[in-house]
Design a protein around this motif. Structure first.
Motif, PDB file in Angstrom:
ATOM      1  N   ARG A  77       5.656  48.605 -16.323  1.00 57.94           N
ATOM      2  CA  ARG A  77       6.030  50.023 -16.413  1.00 57.94           C
ATOM      3  C   ARG A  77       6.466  50.387 -17.828  1.00 57.94           C
ATOM      4  NH1 ARG A  77      10.983  53.300 -13.691  1.00 57.94           N
ATOM      5  NH2 ARG A  77      10.152  55.407 -14.048  1.00 57.94           N
ATOM      6  N   HIS A 131      -3.033  53.839 -16.552  1.00 61.11           N
ATOM      7  CA  HIS A 131      -3.086  53.661 -15.102  1.00 61.11           C
ATOM      8  C   HIS A 131      -3.167  52.182 -14.673  1.00 61.11           C
ATOM      9  CE1 HIS A 131      -3.406  55.266 -11.061  1.00 61.11           C
ATOM     10  NE2 HIS A 131      -4.363  54.384 -10.819  1.00 61.11           N
ATOM     11  N   HIS A 134       0.183  51.011 -14.360  1.00 55.12           N
ATOM     12  CA  HIS A 134       0.831  51.669 -13.224  1.00 55.12           C
ATOM     13  C   HIS A 134       0.473  50.945 -11.921  1.00 55.12           C
ATOM     14  CE1 HIS A 134       2.615  54.914 -10.908  1.00 55.12           C
ATOM     15  NE2 HIS A 134       1.492  55.078 -10.236  1.00 55.12           N
ATOM     16  N   ASN A 234      -0.135  56.501  -5.084  1.00 54.81           N
ATOM     17  CA  ASN A 234       0.587  55.231  -5.001  1.00 54.81           C
ATOM     18  C   ASN A 234       0.096  54.381  -3.831  1.00 54.81           C
ATOM     19  OD1 ASN A 234       2.057  55.998  -7.206  1.00 54.81           O
ATOM     20  ND2 ASN A 234       3.942  56.417  -6.097  1.00 54.81           N
TER      21      ASN A 234
END
Length: 295
Positions: A77, A131, A134, A234
């Motif tokens: 992150r 991404h 992520h 998510n």
């Protein structure tokens, strides 16, 4: 360059502080409810059965993994935040030469629309590039449910995803996330324009503070409206990736993000995880103690 470094350092600090909150939110979004409902009081003082809130959930995680357990997935992150900030600032960096037409005359364009367009492009570029980090972050967090260790580090996780899912695995859940970002920016700009045009007078005192406050309010409102895109993104990032949190019974295997959206809509779960305080019981659901979820 100095401004970008300052933004990266500030973003790093905020990311570290907010990481436990995101960690718990992700687990709730997946549907993991390790603690049974308890009798409590809502904001109006009425006795109701409630789900454990942020602090009870954090205490449970700390009991199992210690305080360090609240920071699972922090490394990828931080990578995403730092790289995203750099990409965003580079895209927004002004060009030295103005656009010219065939007569050598500077083209007249709406400055506001150019700024909004560049901001949208900058956000999209930062989202696409970061991404993969992520996705790794979310999978590191969801491992808590099944106690797996499949995603243990940034580089090993990159190898695992590439080996099992190929390049597309790094971009699982990207489309709803991009749509949510674009819609959020559009809503913020529209509401800010309406407030600044019709609700704020230029002769008012403390104009700067008022406009900053209006931006904060519009940002909060936009995040509420676009939350379903965040939830679907998510869930798709961890869906069918070999982790217990992305497989039945916690989640169905969704062919596309549209199928995930439809399923959540039918179940009335489009706002799951949106609030970590005063969490009410899902309507028509039964808590399964052995599976630590509602069905």
């Amino acid at each position: 360059m100095a401004d970008t470094c300052g933004q990266v350092l500030l973003g790093t600090g905020l990311t570290v502080l907010s990481h436990p909150l995101m960690y718990i939110k992700v687990l709730v979004q997946v549907g993991h409810e390790p603690l049974p409902p308890t009798l409590g009081r809502n904001i109006f003082g009425r006795q109701v059965y409630q789900l454990p809130g942020l602090f009870a959930y954090a205490k449970y995680i700390t009991k199992i993994d210690g305080k360090a357990g609240l920071f699972k997935g922090l490394a990828p992150r931080l990578c995403a935040g730092s790289i995203g900030t750099i990409v965003h600032s580079r895209v927004l960096q002004p060009r030295s030469a103005p656009p010219l037409d065939f007569d050598g005359v500077t083209l007249l364009k709406d400055k506001g629309s150019i700024t909004e367009s560049k901001e949208m492009v900058a956000r999209c570029c930062a989202t696409v590039i970061t991404h993969p980090f992520h996705v790794i972050t979310l999978r590191c967090m969801v491992q808590f449910i099944g106690r797996e260790t499949k995603y243990s580090g940034v580089f090993s996780s990159i190898g695992t995803i590439y080996k099992e899912e190929g390049i597309l695995g790094f971009f699982a859940g990207l489309i709803p996330r991009l749509l949510g970002d674009i819609l959020s920016l559009w809503i913020c700009n529209m509401l800010a324009h309406l407030i600044n045009t019709y609700a704020i007078d230029d002769t008012m005192n403390h104009m700067g503070e008022i406009k900053n406050c209006s931006l904060a309010v519009t940002g909060f409102f936009a995040s509420m409206l676009t939350y379903p895109f965040v939830l679907v993104s998510n869930l798709m990032a961890v869906n069918n990736c070999g982790l217990a949190g992305g497989l039945p019974p916690y989640a169905s295997v969704y062919p596309t993000w549209v199928d995930c959206w439809r399923h959540l809509s039918r179940e009335g779960n489009m706002s799951r995880g949106n609030s970590l305080f005063f969490r009410k019981l899902p309507a028509g659901k039964t808590y399964a103690v052995d599976q630590q979820r509602f069905f």
